[in-house]
Design a protein around this motif. Structure first.
Motif, short mmCIF file in Angstrom:
data_model
loop_
_atom_site.label_atom_id
_atom_site.label_comp_id
_atom_site.label_asym_id
_atom_site.label_seq_id
_atom_site.Cartn_x
_atom_site.Cartn_y
_atom_site.Cartn_z
N LEU A 47 13.49 -0.82 -13.37
CA LEU A 47 12.10 -0.57 -13.00
C LEU A 47 12.09 0.06 -11.62
CD1 LEU A 47 9.12 -2.96 -13.15
CD2 LEU A 47 9.98 -2.35 -10.91
N VAL A 48 11.30 1.11 -11.48
CA VAL A 48 11.17 1.75 -10.18
C VAL A 48 9.70 1.69 -9.78
CG1 VAL A 48 11.51 3.86 -8.84
CG2 VAL A 48 13.08 3.31 -10.71
N ASP A 49 9.44 1.03 -8.67
CA ASP A 49 8.08 0.87 -8.19
C ASP A 49 7.95 1.65 -6.88
OD1 ASP A 49 5.58 0.09 -7.41
OD2 ASP A 49 5.96 -2.07 -7.52
N GLU A 50 7.38 2.85 -6.99
CA GLU A 50 7.20 3.68 -5.80
C GLU A 50 6.00 3.16 -5.03
OE1 GLU A 50 9.09 6.34 -5.04
OE2 GLU A 50 10.08 6.88 -6.93
N SER A 51 6.14 3.06 -3.73
CA SER A 51 4.98 2.62 -2.98
C SER A 51 3.96 3.74 -3.02
CB SER A 51 5.36 2.27 -1.54
OG SER A 51 5.86 3.40 -0.89
N GLY A 52 2.71 3.41 -3.26
CA GLY A 52 1.68 4.43 -3.34
C GLY A 52 1.38 4.87 -4.77
N ALA A 53 2.35 4.72 -5.67
CA ALA A 53 2.10 5.10 -7.06
C ALA A 53 1.32 3.98 -7.74
CB ALA A 53 3.42 5.34 -7.79
N ASP A 54 0.46 4.32 -8.69
CA ASP A 54 -0.33 3.24 -9.28
C ASP A 54 0.33 2.66 -10.52
OD1 ASP A 54 -0.81 5.53 -10.55
OD2 ASP A 54 -3.01 5.48 -10.41
N ARG A 55 1.39 3.25 -10.98
CA ARG A 55 2.11 2.55 -12.04
C ARG A 55 3.63 2.60 -11.81
NH1 ARG A 55 0.93 5.50 -17.61
NH2 ARG A 55 -1.22 4.92 -17.15
N VAL A 56 4.31 1.64 -12.38
CA VAL A 56 5.76 1.60 -12.19
C VAL A 56 6.42 2.33 -13.35
CG1 VAL A 56 5.59 -0.61 -11.00
CG2 VAL A 56 6.08 -0.55 -13.45
N ARG A 57 7.66 2.72 -13.14
CA ARG A 57 8.41 3.44 -14.14
C ARG A 57 9.53 2.53 -14.64
NH1 ARG A 57 11.77 7.58 -12.39
NH2 ARG A 57 11.05 7.10 -10.28
N VAL A 58 9.72 2.47 -15.95
CA VAL A 58 10.85 1.70 -16.48
C VAL A 58 11.70 2.63 -17.32
CG1 VAL A 58 11.55 -0.22 -17.96
CG2 VAL A 58 9.51 -0.45 -16.53
N THR A 59 12.99 2.72 -16.97
CA THR A 59 13.89 3.56 -17.75
C THR A 59 15.16 2.77 -18.08
OG1 THR A 59 14.73 4.48 -15.69
CG2 THR A 59 13.11 5.79 -16.86
N GLN A 60 16.06 3.43 -18.78
CA GLN A 60 17.28 2.76 -19.23
C GLN A 60 18.45 3.04 -18.27
OE1 GLN A 60 17.61 0.84 -22.10
NE2 GLN A 60 15.39 0.97 -22.18
N VAL A 61 19.29 2.06 -18.11
CA VAL A 61 20.58 2.28 -17.46
C VAL A 61 21.64 1.54 -18.27
CG1 VAL A 61 19.83 2.58 -15.06
CG2 VAL A 61 20.18 0.28 -15.96
N PRO A 62 22.87 2.03 -18.25
CA PRO A 62 23.92 1.24 -18.92
C PRO A 62 24.03 -0.10 -18.19
CG PRO A 62 24.69 3.47 -18.37
CD PRO A 62 23.38 3.28 -17.69
N PRO A 63 23.88 -1.22 -18.90
CA PRO A 63 23.86 -2.51 -18.21
C PRO A 63 25.10 -2.77 -17.36
CG PRO A 63 23.58 -2.78 -20.60
CD PRO A 63 23.71 -1.33 -20.35
N GLU A 64 26.24 -2.22 -17.79
CA GLU A 64 27.46 -2.51 -17.04
C GLU A 64 27.47 -1.83 -15.67
OE1 GLU A 64 27.31 -1.00 -19.89
OE2 GLU A 64 28.45 0.88 -19.89
N THR A 65 26.55 -0.88 -15.47
CA THR A 65 26.53 -0.23 -14.16
C THR A 65 25.65 -0.99 -13.17
OG1 THR A 65 24.65 1.19 -14.70
CG2 THR A 65 26.83 2.05 -15.20
N VAL A 66 24.90 -1.97 -13.67
CA VAL A 66 24.01 -2.71 -12.77
C VAL A 66 24.83 -3.57 -11.82
CG1 VAL A 66 22.22 -4.49 -12.64
CG2 VAL A 66 22.13 -2.74 -14.44
N GLY A 67 24.66 -3.36 -10.56
CA GLY A 67 25.41 -4.15 -9.57
C GLY A 67 26.86 -3.75 -9.44
N ALA A 68 27.22 -2.60 -10.03
CA ALA A 68 28.63 -2.18 -9.96
C ALA A 68 29.04 -1.81 -8.54
CB ALA A 68 28.89 -1.02 -10.92
N TRP A 69 28.07 -1.65 -7.64
CA TRP A 69 28.41 -1.37 -6.24
C TRP A 69 29.30 -2.46 -5.68
CZ3 TRP A 69 26.98 -5.32 -3.07
CH2 TRP A 69 25.88 -6.11 -3.45
#
Lengths: 321, 188
Positions: free
Chosen positions: A219-241
């Motif tokens: 989920l990407v919530d831009e400040s100032g935007a009135d709606r949030v964006r939800v897109t897909q990511v490969p789950p294994e890349t989440v937190g891979a940092w």
């Protein structure tokens, strides 16, 4: 030569060795003077340097017993056994037993934990709940409530014990991320909040937007935007940092630069011409030595030009080199 | 772009670096070689200005010196080994170092573990953060709410105890090495 003298020289050598690791110009100038004072100084220094070099390969296998150690082991074991992300070897394991830094606020049981650029810290809230703070991150926790956290700035990976009766609540500014047993990553920069889920389920702003996020959703919530964006990511890349891996699909270069800066602790300036250029791909961060910087340049197809306190991105075809 | 920053400091600091390398035990000729090499690297790398340029150059010079020494050490050791094991059988000569190295490593690890276990918990934690995680002293001091010099005292104690333990280890190692050489000879 009296043994006492030898001992005191050895202690001085040790002090120099410690001081020089992050020492500035002055420290090195004074070190040279100290060496000049007495030929035994260089000998003693050599011995300490050799010793420190010799323990290098051993440190990864040493167990650092610390008070927080026992509970941390409990925290990692059940997760390890069934999950695909596995904590890395020695250094990461040592970081897991990392201490909490308590900056006691005067009136409450809340405390802040901050990391400097490039620094990592693991905060264990209960034996199966862990928050890994990426660099340049500021968070608040509550000594009396292990199901609470707040993020002021930065990025963290959350591994939360399931407790249906008591959801874990993360405050990100005036947004809330609620979850019941999961692994998710949150980034907060001035312009946006990003929440990505690796496992389980997360509810974004349960009392306002009530957006349910499943594994592999971001989920990407831009400040100032009135709606949030939800897109897909490969789950294994989440937190891979956490393992030094950053993956992107059509991400603006400004975001890539901010991630690199946070992870490596170096300032990266992106000129307007590059800020919105889309980048897709994976980069592995292994340090900021010259070879690593060159690898990054190739991966991102930019030049990284050293500036005052970090690096400036330049287009490869630009004449600005 | 002005990439002359570090190079200019190098030119200014060259004499001091030359002296420094010799103080650290390099011969005048070796020190010259090391600086020559460093100079070429600076030219090739086109590094811009860095925050503490002299510290950076001292560090680079030190790294080069250590590399230089290690290479020289290895050469000497190879020659020694050849003399010691000469007359022994080739197959055994190949196996000996790896088994011995592993035993020594395990023994060293046990000694290091023991020393660290013997330290006060706070000292051990500070040593870990500084040496394993690479945190700067100032950051550790700020986090713990103590002075940098207090952090340094903890670190100095940890290093001193490791250094003391390593002295004994060095002797053990020498003995182990002789024994294994003896064994090879008898076996041959």
């Amino acid at each position: 030569m009296a043994p006492k003298t030898q001992d005191s020289i050895r202690m001085e050598a040790i002090e120099w060795h410690i001081r020089l690791r992050d020492g500035g110009d002055d420290a090195w100038d004074r070190f040279a003077e100290w060496l000049a004072e007495n030929p035994l100084h260089a000998e003693a220094y050599d011995a300490i340097e050799r010793m420190d070099h010799a323990i290098e390969p051993l440190l990864g296998d040493v167990v650092f017993h610390e008070a927080a150690n026992d509970s941390d082991e409990l925290a990692t074991r059940p997760l390890r056994s069934k999950r695909r992300w596995v904590l890395g070897g020695g250094i990461m394991a040592a970081a897991v037993v990392s201490a909490f830094v308590l900056a006691p606020s005067m009136l409450s049981s809340r405390y802040d934990v901050t990391t400097g650029p490039g620094e990592r810290r693991v905060v264990t809230l209960d034996p199966a709940t862990q928050v890994v703070l990426n660099g340049s991150t500021r968070m608040t926790f509550d000594r009396e409530n292990p199901r609470f956290a707040a993020m002021d700035e930065g990025e963290a990976l959350f591994r939360i014990r399931h407790d249906g009766a008591r959801p874990f609540v993360l405050e990100v500014g005036d947004n809330r991320v609620e979850d019941a047993g999961t692994v998710f990553n949150v980034v907060r920069v001035p312009s946006q909040v990003r929440v990505a889920v690796a496992e389980g389920k997360v509810i974004y702003n349960p009392h306002r937007d009530r957006i349910m996020l499943d594994p592999g959703q971001i989920l990407v919530d831009e400040s100032g935007a009135d709606r949030v964006r939800v897109t897909q990511v490969p789950p294994e890349t989440v937190g891979a940092w956490e393992k030094g891996q950053l993956s992107y699909y059509q991400a603006p270069m400004s975001q890539v630069a901010a991630d690199i800066a946070r992870n490596l602790g170096m300032h990266v300036t992106v000129p307007p011409a590059l800020a919105d250029r889309a980048f897709s791909g994976s980069i592995a961060l292994r340090g900021k030595g010259p070879d690593e910087i060159r690898r990054l340049e190739l991966a991102l197809n930019v030049h990284l030009v050293p500036d005052g306190d970090g690096w400036t991105m330049k287009p490869v075809d630009g004449a600005g080199r | 772009m002005t990439d002359s920053g570090l190079l200019a400091v190098f030119v200014e600091t060259r004499a001091a670096l030359l002296r420094f390398l010799q103080l650290r035990g390099a011969s005048a000729a070796d020190a010259e070689d090391i600086l020559q090499d460093l100079h070429l690297k600076l030219v090739a790398e086109k590094l811009g200005p860095v925050a503490q340029p002299r510290a950076y150059l001292y560090k680079m010079a030190t790294n080069r010196l250590l590399l230089f020494r290690r290479t020289a050490d290895r050469r000497t050791r190879r020659e020694e080994d050849w003399i010691e094991v000469h007359g022994g059988n080739d197959g055994e000569r190949d196996e000996r170092p790896s088994i011995e190295a592993e035993l020594i490593a395990r023994e060293q690890l046990a000694i290091l573990q023991r020393v660290l276990d013997g330290l006060p918990e706070r000292t051990r934690m500070i040593f870990r953060r500084f040496r394993v995680e690479g945190e700067a002293q100032r950051g550790i001091a700020e986090d713990l709410g103590i002075s940098v010099s207090a952090v340094e005292k903890h670190l100095a104690r940890a290093y001193a105890e490791i250094a003391a333990a390593r002295l004994r280890l060095g002797e053990d190692k020498a003995i182990a090495r002789h024994l294994s050489v003896e064994r090879v000879r008898h076996g041959a």
